[in-house]
Each structure stands twice: as structure tokens, then as C-alpha cells.
Design a protein around this motif. Structure first.
Motif, PDB file in Angstrom:
ATOM      1  N   ALA A 179       0.397  -1.524  -0.041  1.00 26.23           N
ATOM      2  CA  ALA A 179      -0.017  -0.269  -0.041  1.00 26.23           C
ATOM      3  C   ALA A 179       0.999   1.295  -0.077  1.00 26.23           C
ATOM      4  O   ALA A 179       0.522   2.469  -1.347  1.00 26.23           O
ATOM      5  N   GLN A 180       1.784   1.189   0.520  1.00 22.73           N
ATOM      6  CA  GLN A 180       2.885   2.498   0.561  1.00 22.73           C
ATOM      7  C   GLN A 180       4.027   2.430  -0.747  1.00 22.73           C
ATOM      8  O   GLN A 180       4.151   3.871  -0.435  1.00 22.73           O
ATOM      9  N   TYR A 181       3.951   1.598  -1.807  1.00 18.56           N
ATOM     10  CA  TYR A 181       4.031   1.801  -2.515  1.00 18.56           C
ATOM     11  C   TYR A 181       3.707   1.766  -3.672  1.00 18.56           C
ATOM     12  O   TYR A 181       3.727   3.283  -4.245  1.00 18.56           O
ATOM     13  N   ALA A 182       2.414   1.482  -4.094  1.00 19.94           N
ATOM     14  CA  ALA A 182       0.964   2.175  -4.300  1.00 19.94           C
ATOM     15  C   ALA A 182       0.997   3.747  -4.335  1.00 19.94           C
ATOM     16  O   ALA A 182       0.765   4.184  -5.258  1.00 19.94           O
ATOM     17  N   CYS A 183       1.208   4.105  -2.839  1.00 14.48           N
ATOM     18  CA  CYS A 183       1.224   5.246  -2.678  1.00 14.48           C
ATOM     19  C   CYS A 183       1.891   5.900  -3.345  1.00 14.48           C
ATOM     20  O   CYS A 183       1.335   7.162  -3.785  1.00 14.48           O
ATOM     21  N   LEU A 184       3.143   5.779  -2.892  1.00 10.29           N
ATOM     22  CA  LEU A 184       4.690   7.039  -3.810  1.00 10.29           C
ATOM     23  C   LEU A 184       4.260   6.128  -5.123  1.00 10.29           C
ATOM     24  O   LEU A 184       4.693   7.591  -5.569  1.00 10.29           O
ATOM     25  N   GLU A 185       4.156   5.465  -5.630  1.00  9.54           N
ATOM     26  CA  GLU A 185       3.923   5.495  -7.332  1.00  9.54           C
ATOM     27  C   GLU A 185       2.804   6.288  -7.921  1.00  9.54           C
ATOM     28  O   GLU A 185       2.647   6.976  -8.845  1.00  9.54           O
ATOM     29  N   ARG A 222      -8.612   5.660  -3.162  1.00 14.76           N
ATOM     30  CA  ARG A 222      -8.748   4.999  -4.793  1.00 14.76           C
ATOM     31  C   ARG A 222      -8.117   4.084  -5.536  1.00 14.76           C
ATOM     32  O   ARG A 222      -8.180   2.642  -6.046  1.00 14.76           O
ATOM     33  N   GLY A 223      -6.912   4.838  -5.879  1.00 17.23           N
ATOM     34  CA  GLY A 223      -5.727   4.607  -6.978  1.00 17.23           C
ATOM     35  C   GLY A 223      -5.136   3.350  -6.411  1.00 17.23           C
ATOM     36  O   GLY A 223      -4.535   2.774  -7.083  1.00 17.23           O
ATOM     37  N   ALA A 224      -4.844   2.859  -5.191  1.00 18.54           N
ATOM     38  CA  ALA A 224      -4.410   1.889  -4.061  1.00 18.54           C
ATOM     39  C   ALA A 224      -5.432   1.030  -3.491  1.00 18.54           C
ATOM     40  O   ALA A 224      -4.417  -0.286  -2.969  1.00 18.54           O
ATOM     41  N   PHE A 225      -6.535   0.821  -3.751  1.00 16.91           N
ATOM     42  CA  PHE A 225      -7.394  -0.091  -3.275  1.00 16.91           C
ATOM     43  C   PHE A 225      -7.653   0.057  -2.278  1.00 16.91           C
ATOM     44  O   PHE A 225      -7.600  -1.086  -1.091  1.00 16.91           O
ATOM     45  N   VAL A 226      -7.135   0.674  -1.185  1.00 19.36           N
ATOM     46  CA  VAL A 226      -7.426   0.705   0.170  1.00 19.36           C
ATOM     47  C   VAL A 226      -9.042   1.845   0.856  1.00 19.36           C
ATOM     48  O   VAL A 226      -9.032   3.435  -0.194  1.00 19.36           O
ATOM     49  N   THR A 227      -9.387   1.683   1.793  1.00 16.23           N
ATOM     50  CA  THR A 227     -10.200   2.705   3.079  1.00 16.23           C
ATOM     51  C   THR A 227      -9.248   3.932   2.578  1.00 16.23           C
ATOM     52  O   THR A 227      -7.694   4.233   2.427  1.00 16.23           O
ATOM     53  N   ARG A 228     -10.250   4.851   2.780  1.00 10.77           N
ATOM     54  CA  ARG A 228      -9.352   6.145   2.877  1.00 10.77           C
ATOM     55  C   ARG A 228      -8.903   6.425   4.568  1.00 10.77           C
ATOM     56  O   ARG A 228      -7.894   6.651   4.698  1.00 10.77           O
ATOM     57  N   GLN A 229      -9.593   5.810   5.264  1.00 11.70           N
ATOM     58  CA  GLN A 229      -8.679   5.700   7.178  1.00 11.70           C
ATOM     59  C   GLN A 229      -7.766   4.772   6.782  1.00 11.70           C
ATOM     60  O   GLN A 229      -6.953   5.616   7.071  1.00 11.70           O
ATOM     61  N   SER A 230      -7.633   3.881   6.521  1.00 10.15           N
ATOM     62  CA  SER A 230      -6.300   2.930   5.627  1.00 10.15           C
ATOM     63  C   SER A 230      -4.866   4.245   5.077  1.00 10.15           C
ATOM     64  O   SER A 230      -3.693   4.492   5.476  1.00 10.15           O
ATOM     65  N   MET A 231      -5.256   4.966   4.062  1.00  7.73           N
ATOM     66  CA  MET A 231      -4.540   5.586   3.075  1.00  7.73           C
ATOM     67  C   MET A 231      -4.324   6.267   3.997  1.00  7.73           C
ATOM     68  O   MET A 231      -2.639   7.374   3.869  1.00  7.73           O
ATOM     69  N   LEU A 255      -3.340   6.396   7.798  1.00  7.69           N
ATOM     70  CA  LEU A 255      -2.706   5.986   8.345  1.00  7.69           C
ATOM     71  C   LEU A 255      -0.931   5.865   7.569  1.00  7.69           C
ATOM     72  O   LEU A 255       0.147   6.066   7.812  1.00  7.69           O
ATOM     73  N   VAL A 256      -1.078   5.358   6.064  1.00  4.60           N
ATOM     74  CA  VAL A 256       0.084   4.871   5.198  1.00  4.60           C
ATOM     75  C   VAL A 256       0.554   7.132   5.057  1.00  4.60           C
ATOM     76  O   VAL A 256       1.207   6.945   5.337  1.00  4.60           O
ATOM     77  N   LEU A 257      -0.568   7.642   4.591  1.00  7.11           N
ATOM     78  CA  LEU A 257       0.156   9.059   4.299  1.00  7.11           C
ATOM     79  C   LEU A 257       0.819   9.504   5.715  1.00  7.11           C
ATOM     80  O   LEU A 257       2.299   9.905   6.029  1.00  7.11           O
ATOM     81  N   ARG A 258       0.359   9.084   6.739  1.00  3.49           N
ATOM     82  CA  ARG A 258       0.962   9.930   7.728  1.00  3.49           C
ATOM     83  C   ARG A 258       2.225   8.662   8.114  1.00  3.49           C
ATOM     84  O   ARG A 258       3.539   9.250   8.600  1.00  3.49           O
TER      85      ARG A 258
END
Length: 153
Positions: free
Chosen positions: A41-47, A62-71, A73-76
Motif C-alpha cells: 500500500a505504501q508503494y502504491a501510494c508513492l507510485e 481509490r488508486g491504491a485500493f484501500v479505504t480512506r482511513q487506511s490511506m 495511516l499510510v500517508l502519516r
């Protein structure tokens, strides 16, 4: 009276084999991303950010196929590691546009090279033409799903 058709033999079910392929790809990506201290998920976000700087949390989710809440956490986590920046306050609306830092761009490059190697291995039994055809065929299948149709309307 018609009899409903069942999935039948799992090894012959396109959906089941597709899920196996997705799981195999995810596992192989996890193996090569772990030494880079990245999740899939972190890689997908960076890509996604590397290709479209300024995306919002919702767009990234949406682009990484995760929930907004999960994203969130990924972003943080990526922000805490200095791989991306987000403004304290949204310039307009509620969306916080996200940008990769130079460290994030370097991490993305290393991860992208590693993931491309996984893809090359996975698809090596197929010719370049067969790979293009598979990608095109899968895109047509995705577009035919009710969820995809409702998004385009």
C-alpha cells in the motif's frame, strides 16, 4: 425450469485464477518491498504520487485500493519518514494535496525497479504481445463490471 450455473471447477474459474494471480503478485511484491521498509500500500501510494503529484487522500485511497482511513495511516507513516509532505491546512476545500520529497522520489525509484523485476518474472512465460493482450483483456473485463459501469455514468 432452468438450472443455475455454478462456478464449477475452481482451477477453470477465471475469477479464482485471477485471485490466485493477484495474491501471488502481492506476496512477491511484499518480499521485494520489505527490505525497502515499504508495504504494498505504501508503494502504491508513492507510485501514484510520483505520477500525479498533489493527489488527495481519497484519490490515493481509490488508486491504491484501500479505504480512506487506511490511506490516512499510510500517508502519516510516509510523512513521518520524510518521504512525502502534506500542508497543515488545505489550500481550498478539505483535501490536503500530497507531494513526494526528494527522499520519497529516491525510495519510489528503488521500489519501482524492484516491483518491475517481479512483474517481469511473473509474466516471463508470455511474449510481449501476449502481455499486452492480457492487460487489454483484463481492462475490458474490469470495464464490464457493474461497479465500473456505475463509475463511468
Amino acid at each position: 425450469m432452468s438450472q443455475e450455473e455454478t462456478v464449477g471447477e475452481l482451477g477453470q474459474s477465471v475469477g479464482y485464477v485471477l485471485k490466485q494471480a493477484q495474491a501471488a503478485l502481492h506476496s512477491a511484491m511484499d518480499v521485494v518491498l520489505r527490505p525497502l521498509e515499504l508495504s504494498v500500500a505504501q508503494y502504491a501510494c508513492l507510485e501514484l504520487l510520483g505520477r500525479s503529484p498533489g493527489l488527495s487522500n481519497s484519490e490515493l485511497a481509490r488508486g491504491a485500493f484501500v479505504t480512506r482511513q487506511s490511506m490516512n495511516l499510510v500517508l502519516r507513516g510516509l510523512q513521518d519518514r520524510g518521504l512525502l509532505t502534506r500542508p497543515e491546512q488545505a489550500p481550498h476545500g478539505r483535501a490536503l494535496p500530497t507531494q513526494l520529497t526528494s527522499t520519497g522520489q529516491e525510495k519510489l525509484h528503488a521500489a519501482s525497479v524492484a516491483v518491475r523485476a517481479v512483474e517481469r518474472q511473473m509474466f516471463s512465460p508470455l511474449s510481449a504481445e501476449e502481455q499486452r493482450r492480457l492487460c487489454d483483456d483484463l481492462a475490458v473485463c474490469v470495464a464490464a463490471t457493474p461497479a465500473a459501469k456505475s463509475k463511468s455514468q
